[in-house]
Design an enzyme around this catalytic site. Structure first.
Site, PDB file in Angstrom:
ATOM      1  N   ARG A  15       0.743  -1.148  -0.013  1.00 47.11           N
ATOM      2  CA  ARG A  15      -0.234   0.435  -0.221  1.00 47.11           C
ATOM      3  C   ARG A  15       0.862   1.397  -0.150  1.00 47.11           C
ATOM      4  NH1 ARG A  15      -3.172  -1.330   4.989  1.00 47.11           N
ATOM      5  NH2 ARG A  15      -1.745  -2.870   5.772  1.00 47.11           N
ATOM      6  N   LYS A  75       1.585   1.427   7.345  1.00 42.17           N
ATOM      7  CA  LYS A  75       1.928   0.338   8.674  1.00 42.17           C
ATOM      8  C   LYS A  75       3.011   1.259   9.437  1.00 42.17           C
ATOM      9  CE  LYS A  75       0.832  -3.155   9.684  1.00 42.17           C
ATOM     10  NZ  LYS A  75      -0.962  -2.806  10.124  1.00 42.17           N
ATOM     11  N   TYR A  94      -0.843   4.430  11.172  1.00 39.79           N
ATOM     12  CA  TYR A  94      -1.171   3.100  11.838  1.00 39.79           C
ATOM     13  C   TYR A  94       0.094   2.685  12.862  1.00 39.79           C
ATOM     14  CZ  TYR A  94      -4.917   1.567   8.679  1.00 39.79           C
ATOM     15  OH  TYR A  94      -6.202   2.150   8.155  1.00 39.79           O
ATOM     16  N   HIS A  96      -0.600   1.278  16.304  1.00 40.92           N
ATOM     17  CA  HIS A  96      -0.480  -0.206  17.184  1.00 40.92           C
ATOM     18  C   HIS A  96       0.541  -0.422  18.294  1.00 40.92           C
ATOM     19  CE1 HIS A  96      -3.968  -1.465  14.367  1.00 40.92           C
ATOM     20  NE2 HIS A  96      -2.915  -1.586  13.567  1.00 40.92           N
ATOM     21  N   GLU A 118      -5.246   4.454  13.479  1.00 39.09           N
ATOM     22  CA  GLU A 118      -6.450   3.913  14.592  1.00 39.09           C
ATOM     23  C   GLU A 118      -6.901   4.214  15.863  1.00 39.09           C
ATOM     24  OE1 GLU A 118      -3.594   2.616  14.464  1.00 39.09           O
ATOM     25  OE2 GLU A 118      -2.667   2.813  16.536  1.00 39.09           O
ATOM     26  N   ARG A 203     -24.395  -4.537  19.729  1.00 35.75           N
ATOM     27  CA  ARG A 203     -23.788  -4.916  18.689  1.00 35.75           C
ATOM     28  C   ARG A 203     -24.593  -5.839  18.042  1.00 35.75           C
ATOM     29  NH1 ARG A 203     -22.048  -2.507  14.193  1.00 35.75           N
ATOM     30  NH2 ARG A 203     -20.657  -3.932  13.229  1.00 35.75           N
ATOM     31  N   VAL A 267      -6.861 -11.593  12.995  1.00 35.04           N
ATOM     32  CA  VAL A 267      -7.253 -10.118  12.855  1.00 35.04           C
ATOM     33  C   VAL A 267      -6.753  -9.802  14.100  1.00 35.04           C
ATOM     34  CG1 VAL A 267      -8.815  -8.941  11.563  1.00 35.04           C
ATOM     35  CG2 VAL A 267      -9.001 -11.275  11.135  1.00 35.04           C
ATOM     36  N   ASP A 270      -2.725  -7.248  14.738  1.00 36.52           N
ATOM     37  CA  ASP A 270      -2.075  -6.118  15.061  1.00 36.52           C
ATOM     38  C   ASP A 270      -2.393  -5.580  16.923  1.00 36.52           C
ATOM     39  OD1 ASP A 270      -4.504  -5.671  14.994  1.00 36.52           O
ATOM     40  OD2 ASP A 270      -4.737  -4.192  13.567  1.00 36.52           O
ATOM     41  N   VAL A 298      -1.438 -12.957  10.374  1.00 36.75           N
ATOM     42  CA  VAL A 298      -0.540 -12.360   9.258  1.00 36.75           C
ATOM     43  C   VAL A 298      -1.633 -10.411  10.083  1.00 36.75           C
ATOM     44  CG1 VAL A 298      -0.477 -10.684   6.748  1.00 36.75           C
ATOM     45  CG2 VAL A 298      -1.210 -13.411   7.167  1.00 36.75           C
ATOM     46  N   ASN A 300      -0.338  -7.619   8.376  1.00 37.91           N
ATOM     47  CA  ASN A 300      -1.134  -6.510   7.120  1.00 37.91           C
ATOM     48  C   ASN A 300      -2.192  -7.609   5.946  1.00 37.91           C
ATOM     49  OD1 ASN A 300       0.875  -7.961   6.294  1.00 37.91           O
ATOM     50  ND2 ASN A 300       2.186  -6.276   5.424  1.00 37.91           N
ATOM     51  N   MET A 301      -2.765  -7.904   7.098  1.00 36.35           N
ATOM     52  CA  MET A 301      -4.224  -8.143   5.462  1.00 36.35           C
ATOM     53  C   MET A 301      -4.212  -7.454   4.417  1.00 36.35           C
ATOM     54  SD  MET A 301      -6.361 -10.477   8.058  1.00 36.35           S
ATOM     55  CE  MET A 301      -7.000 -11.509   7.209  1.00 36.35           C
TER      56      MET A 301
HETATM   57  N1  LIG Z   1      -4.485  -8.133  10.756  1.00 38.15           N
HETATM   58  C1  LIG Z   1      -4.589  -6.478  10.121  1.00 38.15           C
HETATM   59  O1  LIG Z   1      -4.119  -6.753   9.003  1.00 38.15           O
HETATM   60  C2  LIG Z   1      -5.978  -5.816  10.512  1.00 38.15           C
HETATM   61  C3  LIG Z   1      -6.307  -4.824   9.901  1.00 38.15           C
HETATM   62  C4  LIG Z   1      -7.879  -4.313   9.959  1.00 38.15           C
HETATM   63  C5  LIG Z   1      -8.335  -4.294  11.260  1.00 38.15           C
HETATM   64  N2  LIG Z   1      -7.756  -5.743  12.527  1.00 38.15           N
HETATM   65  C6  LIG Z   1      -7.959  -5.829  13.194  1.00 38.15           C
HETATM   66  O2  LIG Z   1      -9.645  -6.149  14.332  1.00 38.15           O
HETATM   67  C7  LIG Z   1      -9.623  -5.532  14.940  1.00 38.15           C
HETATM   68  C8  LIG Z   1     -11.025  -5.161  14.971  1.00 38.15           C
HETATM   69  O3  LIG Z   1     -11.565  -4.516  14.708  1.00 38.15           O
HETATM   70  P1  LIG Z   1     -12.624  -3.918  13.844  1.00 38.15           P
HETATM   71  O4  LIG Z   1     -12.343  -2.231  13.524  1.00 38.15           O
HETATM   72  O5  LIG Z   1     -13.276  -5.170  13.842  1.00 38.15           O
HETATM   73  O6  LIG Z   1     -12.736  -3.491  15.913  1.00 38.15           O
HETATM   74  P2  LIG Z   1     -14.567  -2.477  15.743  1.00 38.15           P
HETATM   75  O7  LIG Z   1     -13.634  -1.833  17.441  1.00 38.15           O
HETATM   76  O8  LIG Z   1     -15.660  -2.566  15.230  1.00 38.15           O
HETATM   77  O9  LIG Z   1     -15.045  -4.270  16.938  1.00 38.15           O
HETATM   78  C9  LIG Z   1     -14.354  -4.752  18.101  1.00 38.15           C
HETATM   79  C10 LIG Z   1     -15.389  -5.493  18.559  1.00 38.15           C
HETATM   80  O10 LIG Z   1     -14.904  -6.683  19.869  1.00 38.15           O
HETATM   81  C11 LIG Z   1     -16.103  -6.360  20.531  1.00 38.15           C
HETATM   82  N3  LIG Z   1     -15.311  -7.411  21.564  1.00 38.15           N
HETATM   83  C12 LIG Z   1     -13.932  -6.138  22.745  1.00 38.15           C
HETATM   84  N4  LIG Z   1     -14.053  -7.199  23.903  1.00 38.15           N
HETATM   85  C13 LIG Z   1     -14.321  -8.307  23.577  1.00 38.15           C
HETATM   86  C14 LIG Z   1     -14.215  -9.508  24.180  1.00 38.15           C
HETATM   87  N5  LIG Z   1     -13.733  -9.920  25.247  1.00 38.15           N
HETATM   88  N6  LIG Z   1     -15.487 -10.197  23.332  1.00 38.15           N
HETATM   89  C15 LIG Z   1     -16.386 -10.561  22.361  1.00 38.15           C
HETATM   90  N7  LIG Z   1     -15.752  -9.280  21.397  1.00 38.15           N
HETATM   91  C16 LIG Z   1     -15.274  -8.548  22.082  1.00 38.15           C
HETATM   92  C17 LIG Z   1     -16.740  -5.045  20.443  1.00 38.15           C
HETATM   93  O11 LIG Z   1     -17.966  -5.074  20.847  1.00 38.15           O
HETATM   94  C18 LIG Z   1     -17.220  -4.423  19.374  1.00 38.15           C
HETATM   95  O12 LIG Z   1     -17.208  -4.997  18.642  1.00 38.15           O
HETATM   96  C19 LIG Z   1      -8.691  -4.545  15.524  1.00 38.15           C
HETATM   97  O13 LIG Z   1      -7.705  -5.255  16.606  1.00 38.15           O
HETATM   98  C20 LIG Z   1      -8.261  -4.290  14.479  1.00 38.15           C
HETATM   99  O14 LIG Z   1      -6.742  -3.142  14.750  1.00 38.15           O
HETATM  100  C21 LIG Z   1      -6.196  -6.346  11.666  1.00 38.15           C
END
Ligand SMILES: NC(=O)c1ccc[n+]([C@@H]2O[C@H](COP(=O)([O-])OP(=O)(O)OC[C@H]3O[C@@H](n4cnc5c(N)ncnc54)[C@H](O)[C@@H]3O)[C@@H](O)[C@H]2O)c1
Length: 376
Positions: A15, A75, A94, A96, A118, A203, A267, A270, A298, A300-301
């Site tokens: 990216r 990143k 980002y 993290h 973020e 939610r 996911v 990060d 991964v 940075n999916m």
């Molecule tokens: N690996 C990657 O490439 C990548 C890319 C994008 C986002 N992410 C990560 O994905 C994660 C989720 O992001 P998002 O935008 O969906 O967040 P979000 O805030 O929209 O959703 C998170 C959800 O988790 C719930 N939650 C919190 N603690 C909980 C628990 N103990 N049990 C059950 N549910 C719980 C919350 O109520 C919320 O609905 C983040 O850590 C984000 O950084 C990773």
């Protein structure tokens, strides 16, 4: 302001933090855009397309960091990039940090003002700069999980949607936010049996409507998770507590409840990972096995689909980039309280409470840190 865009150097990251459209908007607002040669190539954007919109091409990252007042990235900065930051310089990317004490210390020592995509919030307390990447990561999570369930990749050898006369696979999604909902959209589209777990009843209520009743929603507790694990073929971890390290929703001793060669996709990796047995992996080497369960972690999916994710990201970041370039950090956060939550480190101080707690360092309020003199 001089706004610099280096080439991303994290493994398998294609990216770029600004498109030619963004370069044009910045130039029209009176700012200067400095782009590293080849920075957009991974997203099919060549240097000439930036030059045509008023940007200047610099040969390497050293030149971009040295000349820029604000550095835009995708990143978190890698160690060689942290070394190039200087006191008072703005970094917008980002970060993290809650699960990365070493990087937090490095950014504090740089004296730069570091604003994390973020943790920027909108008027409703949502995360507008995480959402587009979460939409992509959620969709990819189901795709990647389906792929890793195939036998040649070490999976159970089950097709998510099944076929007439043979049952579909069971997909369990823990965390029903942006990632979770998008993972569910794809899993439903592939005709799997889908269960979304969350701790927020509101939610779950919203998901019930958004998913049109085509997935079951479950209040997440240790018992409800343990009851579903023996049934799940694919588990997607997508929990988030804003700014904080991810909580563990599956512990190591719970892996024995799962089917052999089931797949876990973390996911939340990060933010440190939401399965106790998770550790970061790359697109080149995405999976490993613990106790017979495949782990895909991964960090940075969205980097795998840069032609989609560069545009999705920069559509969301550009208004904030313009605000920061026009007003500086102090001016921009004065006008937009949600952008204030994005400031994670300033002039040697950790300014986000959840990050400070995550890395066990003192918290300093943003205004106090911005008024302090940066370490030299
Ligand atoms: N690996 C990657 O490439 C990548 C890319 C994008 C986002 N992410 C990560 O994905 C994660 C989720 O992001 P998002 O935008 O969906 O967040 P979000 O805030 O929209 O959703 C998170 C959800 O988790 C719930 N939650 C919190 N603690 C909980 C628990 N103990 N049990 C059950 N549910 C719980 C919350 O109520 C919320 O609905 C983040 O850590 C984000 O950084 C990773």
């Amino acid at each position: 302001m001089k706004v610099g865009v280096p080439t991303e150097i994290k493994p398998d990251e294609y990216r770029v933090a600004l498109t030619p459209a963004g370069a044009r908007e910045l130039a029209e607002a009176g700012h200067e855009v400095l782009i590293q040669a080849g920075a957009g190539v991974g997203s099919s954007l060549d240097d000439d397309s930036y030059v045509a919109q008023g940007a200047r091409v610099l040969p390497d990252a050293d030149a971009v960091f040295a000349e820029s007042d604000m550095v835009l990235k995708v990143k978190e900065p890698q160690p060689s990039e942290v070394e190039l930051l200087r006191p008072g310089q703005v970094l917008f990317t980002y970060l993290h940090l809650a699960a990365d004490r070493e990087l937090t210390l490095g950014l504090c020592n740089s004296g730069a003002v570091c604003v994390a995509y973020e943790t920027v919030e909108d008027a409703d307390g949502k995360l507008p700069l995480l959402a587009p990447m979460s939409e992509i990561a959620g969709k990819l999570a189901t795709q990647a999980g389906a792929f890793m369930l195939e036998k040649p990749f070490g999976g159970r050898g089950i097709l998510l949607g099944g076929v007439p006369g043979v049952a579909a696979a069971t997909v369990m999604i823990i965390g029903g936010g942006v990632v979770g909902m998008n993972a569910a959209f794809i899993a439903i589209g592939m005709e799997a049996d889908v269960f979304v777990f969350d701790k927020s009843i509101d939610r779950l209520r919203g998901l019930d409507v958004a998913l049109g009743g085509r997935a079951s929603t479950v209040y997440s507790s240790t018992l409800s998770v343990e009851e579903m694990l023996p049934r799940a073929d694919l588990v997607i971890g997508a929990v988030l507590v804003h700014g904080a390290r991810a909580p563990y929703v599956i512990k190591r001793d719970q892996l024995k409840l799962m089917k052999k060669h089931a797949v876990l996709v973390d996911v939340s990796i990060d933010q440190g990972g939401c399965f106790e047995t998770s550790r970061p992996t790359t697109h080149t080497d995405p999976v490993y096995e613990v106790d017979g369960v495949t782990h895909y972690c991964v960090t940075n999916m969205p980097g795998a689909v840069p032609v989609t994710s560069t545009f999705a990201l920069t559509n969301a970041t550009l208004p904030y980039v313009l605000a920061l370039a026009d007003g500086g950090v102090a001016g921009a956060i004065e006008k937009d309280p949600g952008l204030r939550s994005g400031v994670n480190v300033a002039n040697g101080h950790v300014t986000h409470p959840a990050v400070a707690e995550g890395v066990d360092m003192p918290h300093t309020p943003v205004d106090e840190a911005l008024a302090a003199t940066a370490p030299v």
